[in-house]
Design a protein around this motif. Structure first.
Motif, PDB file in Angstrom:
ATOM      1  N   UNK A 234       0.811  -1.213   0.000  1.00 20.83           N
ATOM      2  CA  UNK A 234       0.000   0.000   0.000  1.00 20.83           C
ATOM      3  C   UNK A 234       0.849   1.271   0.000  1.00 20.83           C
ATOM      4  N   UNK A 235       2.137   1.124  -0.250  1.00 21.79           N
ATOM      5  CA  UNK A 235       3.020   2.299  -0.281  1.00 21.79           C
ATOM      6  C   UNK A 235       2.712   3.215  -1.457  1.00 21.79           C
ATOM      7  N   UNK A 236       1.920   2.747  -2.409  1.00 22.98           N
ATOM      8  CA  UNK A 236       1.517   3.595  -3.527  1.00 22.98           C
ATOM      9  C   UNK A 236       0.209   4.319  -3.288  1.00 22.98           C
ATOM     10  N   UNK A 237      -0.341   4.190  -2.095  1.00 26.63           N
ATOM     11  CA  UNK A 237      -1.572   4.914  -1.777  1.00 26.63           C
ATOM     12  C   UNK A 237      -1.196   6.283  -1.220  1.00 26.63           C
ATOM     13  N   UNK A 238      -1.462   7.350  -1.965  1.00 28.74           N
ATOM     14  CA  UNK A 238      -1.140   8.705  -1.532  1.00 28.74           C
ATOM     15  C   UNK A 238      -2.158   9.159  -0.509  1.00 28.74           C
ATOM     16  N   UNK A 239      -1.743  10.046   0.375  1.00 29.23           N
ATOM     17  CA  UNK A 239      -2.618  10.567   1.412  1.00 29.23           C
ATOM     18  C   UNK A 239      -3.056  11.961   1.044  1.00 29.23           C
ATOM     19  N   UNK A 240      -4.322  12.321   1.334  1.00 28.83           N
ATOM     20  CA  UNK A 240      -4.845  13.632   0.983  1.00 28.83           C
ATOM     21  C   UNK A 240      -4.923  14.532   2.205  1.00 28.83           C
ATOM     22  N   UNK A 241      -4.795  15.802   1.956  1.00 28.27           N
ATOM     23  CA  UNK A 241      -5.081  16.774   2.997  1.00 28.27           C
ATOM     24  C   UNK A 241      -5.609  18.031   2.330  1.00 28.27           C
TER      25      UNK A 241
END
Length: 398
Positions: A234-241
């Motif tokens: 899951x290291x390719x799942x970007x986080x949003x803010x």
């Protein structure tokens, strides 16, 4: 049937065992429910692709046992005309949509396309087509897998049905071993460095597969099956803010480079477990080094604590920090000794059990070979469903 022949002819004993267990669950479900009463949730990803072909194999094995004339009717490419639920989203990758529709045609899947959220879509579908069980490609490392078994009733407040999870205990390695051994088609995104696919807004190629050239092109990433550590899928799942101006932006998940101007958006806490530090017999130097390193890559450390070698103390401190910070780093007290309580404390904080992690045990065996026995095997016990645990004497959790 080609799937059954490919797996039973494989020299991979672990894969054969996983296959037998998964097809047993599928056969059991087909014995418990009428074929018209079950459905299959397909999303085009690698896990549901594995489940599709396991369903085909399980359907074949079930029919072979219950219908003596069935085996003679089979061709080389057995189809399984099971009702299939596909939640179509405008944020899905075009490749996922294309793969899903082509797969449905190839294997005669009776596709029900839903354009609502999962819960509302199921409620509408089950009013029209009563369903008693749904096959899901859930694996133990998935965020929604905690507490589930291979047969788990739906959660309170949801439409009543049985969740059937044939690959619940499969690892990332198992998934790719199956797909490559059976030589079945999967979504093309996985050959472009994607290891876990969500929406177009939160998924990027896994930087751990970058060939070292410019990461701007998908051609510069190795395929997903070459990821060395499956716990990092899951290291390719970007986080949003949301930025100060109110627009949504994507940032790294902590494994890639983070813009230092965004440090206020990423907060971390550090928890050290050790009576010896509280007694003053040794001095903690690791926390200071972690603060320096985290700051250099864009994280702001907001809290550092030292707690006793006690499961409840560890769990309580994690409970206080996990809901407010983006990351909690825990070190000390991780291992096979009776005084090492950190893993149990993490499990208690998240309300899960401590269970063997096959991939981590393989990693330990790679490091220490035949010495991976007895107490050392206890190092492979990790909180169930929490997959981003680091090796040796440290543990990182969200």
């Amino acid at each position: 049937m080609e799937i059954d022949r490919a797996i039973t002819g494989s020299s991979d004993q672990r894969l054969r065992t996983k296959y037998r267990n998964a097809t047993y669950v599928i056969e059991r479900a087909f014995a418990l429910y009428q074929f018209e009463e079950v459905a299959f949730s397909f999303n085009g990803g690698k896990d549901s692709t594995v489940l599709l072909h396991l369903l085909r194999a399980g359907y074949y094995l079930h029919k072979e046992k219950t219908d003596q004339s069935y085996k003679n009717q089979l061709d080389g490419k057995l189809k399984c005309p099971i009702r299939t639920i596909y939640f179509e989203s405008p944020s899905a990758f075009p490749e996922i949509n294309s793969f899903t529709y082509e797969t449905a045609t190839t294997y005669d899947l009776q596709l029900d396309i839903i354009r609502l959220d999962f819960k509302s879509g199921l409620e509408a579908l089950m009013k029209e087509k009563p369903t008693k069980a749904i096959f899901l490609g859930t694996r133990i490392g998935d965020p929604n897998a905690v507490g589930q078994e291979q047969f788990s009733p739906s959660s309170p407040g949801w439409p009543p049905f049985m969740r059937v999870n044939p690959i619940l205990d499969w690892s990332y390695r198992d998934v790719w071993a199956f797909l490559l051994t059976c030589k079945v088609r999967y979504c093309s995104l996985y050959d472009k460095g994607y290891t876990s696919i969500g929406s177009i807004y939160d998924t990027v190629p896994n930087s751990l597969l970058c060939t070292g050239h410019s990461p701007d092109s998908n051609e510069n990433f190795k395929p997903a099956y070459l990821l060395a550590d499956g716990r990092l899928e899951r290291a390719g799942r970007a986080k949003k803010f949301t930025s100060e101006c109110g627009s949504a932006s994507e940032i790294s998940n902590g494994l890639n480079y983070v813009d230092p101007h965004r440090t206020s958006s990423l907060t971390a806490s550090i928890i050290c477990v050790g009576d010896e530090i509280l007694f003053g017999t040794i001095e903690d130097k690791l926390a200071a080094a972690l603060c320096k390193k985290l700051h250099s890559i864009g994280w702001m450390v907001v809290h550092v604590a030292v707690v006793r070698n006690d499961i409840d103390c560890v769990a309580e401190e994690i409970e206080r920090r996990k809901s407010t910070d983006d990351m909690v780093i825990l070190f000390g007290g991780v291992g096979p000794l009776h005084s090492d309580v950190s893993v149990a404390g993490v499990a208690k904080a998240f309300g899960v059990r401590v269970a063997p992690d096959e991939e981590f045990e393989e990693h330990l065996r790679h490091l220490i070979g035949n010495h991976c026995i007895g107490d050392r095997n206890e190092m492979a016990l990790l909180p169930e469903g929490i997959t981003n645990c680091c090796t040796m004497r440290s543990c990182m959790c969200r």
